[in-house]
Design a protein around this motif. Structure first.
Motif: not given
Length: 103
Positions: A9-20, A67-72, A75-77, A81-89
């Protein structure tokens, strides 16, 4: 075409206001993230801070979508960060998919 034992999986993440607001803890949170991934049977393959629309890119190997969903969800809780998860091949897997489509 046999199923891989792990999925990538590739995760693209943006910092949230809390993360900043709590940027000083960012390096330590990455270590926590990698420990969480390992506890779920996965592995963090690569992590990069990036310029542009996303602040970070991370590549994972995980044993399953569940497992990926549990991790995401964890992390979101946390709310940093606000992640965008992409399955990768990888190329061999993609090649097998293309062969199957063309049959």
């Amino acid at each position: 075409m046999s199923a891989p034992t792990t999925q990538r999986y590739v995760s693209l993440m943006r910092l949230t206001d809390k993360g900043l607001a709590e940027l000083s803890g960012s390096v330590e949170r990455r270590k926590v993230s990698e420990a969480r991934v390992a506890a779920l049977g996965g592995k963090s393959i690569a992590f990069y801070a990036t310029l542009g629309s996303y602040d970070f890119v991370q590549v994972f190997e995980m044993p399953s979508n569940e497992a990926m969903m549990q991790y995401v969800l964890t992390a979101r809780r946390d709310g940093f960060v606000d992640p965008l998860i992409l399955p990768a091949f990888d190329p061999p897997t993609y090649g097998g998919i293309v062969e199957a489509v063309l049959q």
